[in-house]
Motif scaffolding. Structure first.
Motif, PDB file in Angstrom:
ATOM      1  N   ILE A 152      -9.807 -37.266   4.457  1.00  0.00           N
ATOM      2  CA  ILE A 152     -10.474 -36.282   5.434  1.00  0.00           C
ATOM      3  C   ILE A 152     -10.748 -35.018   4.955  1.00  0.00           C
ATOM      4  O   ILE A 152     -11.745 -34.562   5.178  1.00  0.00           O
ATOM      5  N   ASN A 153      -9.737 -34.537   3.973  1.00  0.00           N
ATOM      6  CA  ASN A 153     -10.094 -33.285   3.484  1.00  0.00           C
ATOM      7  C   ASN A 153     -11.344 -33.107   2.724  1.00  0.00           C
ATOM      8  O   ASN A 153     -11.546 -32.052   2.218  1.00  0.00           O
ATOM      9  N   GLN A 154     -11.869 -34.098   2.168  1.00  0.00           N
ATOM     10  CA  GLN A 154     -12.960 -34.059   1.319  1.00  0.00           C
ATOM     11  C   GLN A 154     -14.358 -34.026   2.104  1.00  0.00           C
ATOM     12  O   GLN A 154     -15.446 -34.170   1.603  1.00  0.00           O
ATOM     13  N   SER A 155     -14.152 -33.669   3.534  1.00  0.00           N
ATOM     14  CA  SER A 155     -15.432 -33.785   4.276  1.00  0.00           C
ATOM     15  C   SER A 155     -15.494 -32.494   5.127  1.00  0.00           C
ATOM     16  O   SER A 155     -14.372 -31.770   4.991  1.00  0.00           O
ATOM     17  N   ILE A 156     -16.654 -32.301   5.911  1.00  0.00           N
ATOM     18  CA  ILE A 156     -16.683 -31.250   6.917  1.00  0.00           C
ATOM     19  C   ILE A 156     -16.753 -32.160   8.232  1.00  0.00           C
ATOM     20  O   ILE A 156     -17.552 -33.031   8.298  1.00  0.00           O
ATOM     21  N   VAL A 157     -16.178 -31.413   9.382  1.00  0.00           N
ATOM     22  CA  VAL A 157     -16.290 -32.266  10.738  1.00  0.00           C
ATOM     23  C   VAL A 157     -16.960 -31.126  11.608  1.00  0.00           C
ATOM     24  O   VAL A 157     -16.718 -30.081  11.546  1.00  0.00           O
ATOM     25  N   PHE A 158     -17.930 -31.758  12.287  1.00  0.00           N
ATOM     26  CA  PHE A 158     -18.494 -30.978  13.510  1.00  0.00           C
ATOM     27  C   PHE A 158     -18.299 -31.711  14.653  1.00  0.00           C
ATOM     28  O   PHE A 158     -18.142 -32.979  14.736  1.00  0.00           O
ATOM     29  N   THR A 159     -18.611 -31.013  15.697  1.00  0.00           N
ATOM     30  CA  THR A 159     -18.623 -31.501  17.147  1.00  0.00           C
ATOM     31  C   THR A 159     -20.178 -31.436  17.604  1.00  0.00           C
ATOM     32  O   THR A 159     -20.563 -30.133  17.450  1.00  0.00           O
ATOM     33  N   ILE A 160     -20.621 -32.372  18.320  1.00  0.00           N
ATOM     34  CA  ILE A 160     -21.945 -32.045  19.032  1.00  0.00           C
ATOM     35  C   ILE A 160     -21.627 -31.285  20.318  1.00  0.00           C
ATOM     36  O   ILE A 160     -21.104 -31.629  20.983  1.00  0.00           O
ATOM     37  N   LEU A 161     -22.663 -30.422  20.466  1.00  0.00           N
ATOM     38  CA  LEU A 161     -22.507 -29.715  21.617  1.00  0.00           C
ATOM     39  C   LEU A 161     -23.457 -30.004  22.719  1.00  0.00           C
ATOM     40  O   LEU A 161     -24.498 -30.494  22.189  1.00  0.00           O
ATOM     41  N   THR A 162     -23.335 -29.926  24.170  1.00  0.00           N
ATOM     42  CA  THR A 162     -24.131 -29.950  25.023  1.00  0.00           C
ATOM     43  C   THR A 162     -24.389 -28.414  25.364  1.00  0.00           C
ATOM     44  O   THR A 162     -23.394 -27.785  25.923  1.00  0.00           O
ATOM     45  N   ILE A 163     -25.563 -27.765  25.320  1.00  0.00           N
ATOM     46  CA  ILE A 163     -25.717 -26.353  25.707  1.00  0.00           C
ATOM     47  C   ILE A 163     -26.551 -26.478  26.889  1.00  0.00           C
ATOM     48  O   ILE A 163     -27.628 -26.683  26.740  1.00  0.00           O
ATOM     49  N   PRO A 164     -25.901 -26.193  28.277  1.00  0.00           N
ATOM     50  CA  PRO A 164     -26.734 -26.184  29.461  1.00  0.00           C
ATOM     51  C   PRO A 164     -27.541 -24.930  29.524  1.00  0.00           C
ATOM     52  O   PRO A 164     -27.390 -23.998  28.678  1.00  0.00           O
ATOM     53  N   ARG A 165     -28.499 -24.654  30.606  1.00  0.00           N
ATOM     54  CA  ARG A 165     -29.185 -23.530  30.776  1.00  0.00           C
ATOM     55  C   ARG A 165     -28.156 -22.284  30.821  1.00  0.00           C
ATOM     56  O   ARG A 165     -28.285 -21.190  30.442  1.00  0.00           O
ATOM     57  N   ASP A 166     -27.066 -22.753  31.867  1.00  0.00           N
ATOM     58  CA  ASP A 166     -26.057 -21.769  31.977  1.00  0.00           C
ATOM     59  C   ASP A 166     -25.267 -21.696  30.487  1.00  0.00           C
ATOM     60  O   ASP A 166     -23.901 -22.765  30.514  1.00  0.00           O
ATOM     61  N   VAL A 167     -25.405 -21.063  29.585  1.00  0.00           N
ATOM     62  CA  VAL A 167     -24.871 -21.025  28.356  1.00  0.00           C
ATOM     63  C   VAL A 167     -23.355 -21.108  28.061  1.00  0.00           C
ATOM     64  O   VAL A 167     -22.564 -21.964  27.584  1.00  0.00           O
ATOM     65  N   PRO A 168     -22.754 -20.381  29.074  1.00  0.00           N
ATOM     66  CA  PRO A 168     -21.297 -20.365  29.022  1.00  0.00           C
ATOM     67  C   PRO A 168     -20.587 -21.545  29.440  1.00  0.00           C
ATOM     68  O   PRO A 168     -19.329 -21.953  29.244  1.00  0.00           O
ATOM     69  N   GLN A 169     -21.426 -22.652  30.112  1.00  0.00           N
ATOM     70  CA  GLN A 169     -20.612 -23.761  30.316  1.00  0.00           C
ATOM     71  C   GLN A 169     -20.897 -24.929  29.274  1.00  0.00           C
ATOM     72  O   GLN A 169     -20.753 -25.860  29.476  1.00  0.00           O
ATOM     73  N   MET A 170     -21.310 -24.484  27.952  1.00  0.00           N
ATOM     74  CA  MET A 170     -21.365 -25.145  26.850  1.00  0.00           C
ATOM     75  C   MET A 170     -20.039 -26.009  26.719  1.00  0.00           C
ATOM     76  O   MET A 170     -18.954 -25.682  26.928  1.00  0.00           O
ATOM     77  N   THR A 171     -20.107 -27.439  26.426  1.00  0.00           N
ATOM     78  CA  THR A 171     -19.361 -28.263  25.917  1.00  0.00           C
ATOM     79  C   THR A 171     -19.294 -28.848  24.541  1.00  0.00           C
ATOM     80  O   THR A 171     -20.427 -28.767  24.064  1.00  0.00           O
ATOM     81  N   ALA A 172     -18.288 -29.402  23.949  1.00  0.00           N
ATOM     82  CA  ALA A 172     -18.082 -29.945  22.677  1.00  0.00           C
ATOM     83  C   ALA A 172     -17.820 -31.396  22.768  1.00  0.00           C
ATOM     84  O   ALA A 172     -16.603 -31.713  23.405  1.00  0.00           O
ATOM     85  N   ASN A 173     -18.272 -32.587  22.107  1.00  0.00           N
ATOM     86  CA  ASN A 173     -17.889 -33.985  22.236  1.00  0.00           C
ATOM     87  C   ASN A 173     -16.777 -33.899  21.237  1.00  0.00           C
ATOM     88  O   ASN A 173     -16.961 -34.184  20.231  1.00  0.00           O
ATOM     89  N   LEU A 174     -15.327 -33.676  21.610  1.00  0.00           N
ATOM     90  CA  LEU A 174     -14.245 -33.830  20.774  1.00  0.00           C
ATOM     91  C   LEU A 174     -13.895 -35.491  20.550  1.00  0.00           C
ATOM     92  O   LEU A 174     -12.997 -35.416  19.636  1.00  0.00           O
ATOM     93  N   LYS A 175     -14.604 -36.284  21.423  1.00  0.00           N
ATOM     94  CA  LYS A 175     -13.977 -37.617  21.231  1.00  0.00           C
ATOM     95  C   LYS A 175     -15.081 -38.433  20.330  1.00  0.00           C
ATOM     96  O   LYS A 175     -14.777 -39.231  20.005  1.00  0.00           O
ATOM     97  N   ALA A 176     -16.160 -37.700  19.829  1.00  0.00           N
ATOM     98  CA  ALA A 176     -16.803 -38.568  18.780  1.00  0.00           C
ATOM     99  C   ALA A 176     -17.645 -37.335  17.759  1.00  0.00           C
ATOM    100  O   ALA A 176     -18.666 -36.921  17.934  1.00  0.00           O
ATOM    101  N   PRO A 177     -16.412 -36.904  16.916  1.00  0.00           N
ATOM    102  CA  PRO A 177     -17.035 -35.714  16.045  1.00  0.00           C
ATOM    103  C   PRO A 177     -17.769 -36.488  14.982  1.00  0.00           C
ATOM    104  O   PRO A 177     -17.917 -37.764  14.734  1.00  0.00           O
ATOM    105  N   VAL A 178     -18.635 -35.544  14.227  1.00  0.00           N
ATOM    106  CA  VAL A 178     -19.716 -36.120  13.120  1.00  0.00           C
ATOM    107  C   VAL A 178     -18.742 -35.706  12.025  1.00  0.00           C
ATOM    108  O   VAL A 178     -18.501 -34.433  11.739  1.00  0.00           O
ATOM    109  N   VAL A 179     -18.644 -36.395  10.894  1.00  0.00           N
ATOM    110  CA  VAL A 179     -17.828 -36.472   9.717  1.00  0.00           C
ATOM    111  C   VAL A 179     -18.932 -36.492   8.561  1.00  0.00           C
ATOM    112  O   VAL A 179     -19.698 -37.488   8.666  1.00  0.00           O
ATOM    113  N   ILE A 180     -18.864 -35.361   7.737  1.00  0.00           N
ATOM    114  CA  ILE A 180     -19.923 -35.418   6.602  1.00  0.00           C
ATOM    115  C   ILE A 180     -19.204 -35.322   5.244  1.00  0.00           C
ATOM    116  O   ILE A 180     -18.442 -34.378   5.069  1.00  0.00           O
ATOM    117  N   ASN A 181     -19.541 -36.331   4.465  1.00  0.00           N
ATOM    118  CA  ASN A 181     -18.888 -36.066   2.994  1.00  0.00           C
ATOM    119  C   ASN A 181     -20.251 -35.597   2.349  1.00  0.00           C
ATOM    120  O   ASN A 181     -21.251 -35.953   2.064  1.00  0.00           O
TER     121      ASN A 181
END
Length: 181
Positions: A90-119
């Motif tokens: 896994i150290n050969q990659s970069i990991v991201f989480t997809i965010l959900t950004i509602p109109r009320d931005v401080p209520q933003m969430t990140a999908n930690l259960k389905a990260p995006v891994v990029i080689n």
């Protein structure tokens, strides 16, 4: 190195080199037909990048490296997932989480259960779903709405989703409950 110009609804016209393209052979959850992406840094003061589809100018996912807000976040990949990403570890990659950004931005969430891994070396990406290693999670999904500049929802598929949610709310589900079914 060849470059291509690509028009996006969010960032205008982008010039993308072949080395900036990332292939997602399985797509992103809910977007399996969209397999070609690039990372876009909007150049603002946030740490948010965008995973822009090169197959559809209207599709872009806000992403963030999860260690920025959860320093102990770990992604464990199966041997099959490592192989599909052409990684030794896994150290050969970069990991991201997809965010959900509602109109009320401080209520933003990140999908930690389905990260995006990029080689990045192979320009290969995969959204990894943790259902097997996290049995307390029953469903992982991606939800989006296509809206015009006035906030009006567009698109046939979105209408179907909206009607589903309206029916579910009528029979007593809450939006939060539906996302945790």
């Amino acid at each position: 190195r060849s470059h291509m110009k690509f028009k996006t609804s969010r960032f205008g016209e982008l010039e993308i080199s072949d080395s900036e393209k990332v292939s997602f052979p399985e797509g992103i959850l809910g977007f399996s037909k969209h397999q070609n992406y690039c990372l876009v840094d909007p150049g603002d003061d946030t740490l948010i990048l965008w995973l822009q589809s090169l197959d559809d100018e209207n599709i872009a996912f806000p992403v963030l490296e999860p260690r920025i807000f959860k320093s102990n976040y770990l992604v464990k990949l199966s041997a099959q997932e490592l192989k599909s990403l052409q990684l030794d570890n896994i150290n050969q990659s970069i990991v991201f989480t997809i965010l959900t950004i509602p109109r009320d931005v401080p209520q933003m969430t990140a999908n930690l259960k389905a990260p995006v891994v990029i080689n990045l070396r192979k320009q290969l990406g995969k959204q990894v779903v943790f259902l097997d290693s996290h049995p307390e999670t029953g469903l992982v999904h991606t939800f989006s709405e296509v809206v015009d500049e006035d906030g009006n929802i567009l698109g046939e598929e979105t209408e179907k989703r909206l009607n589903f949610y309206k029916r579910a709310i009528k029979i007593g589900y809450t939006y939060e409950g539906m996302s945790r079914l």
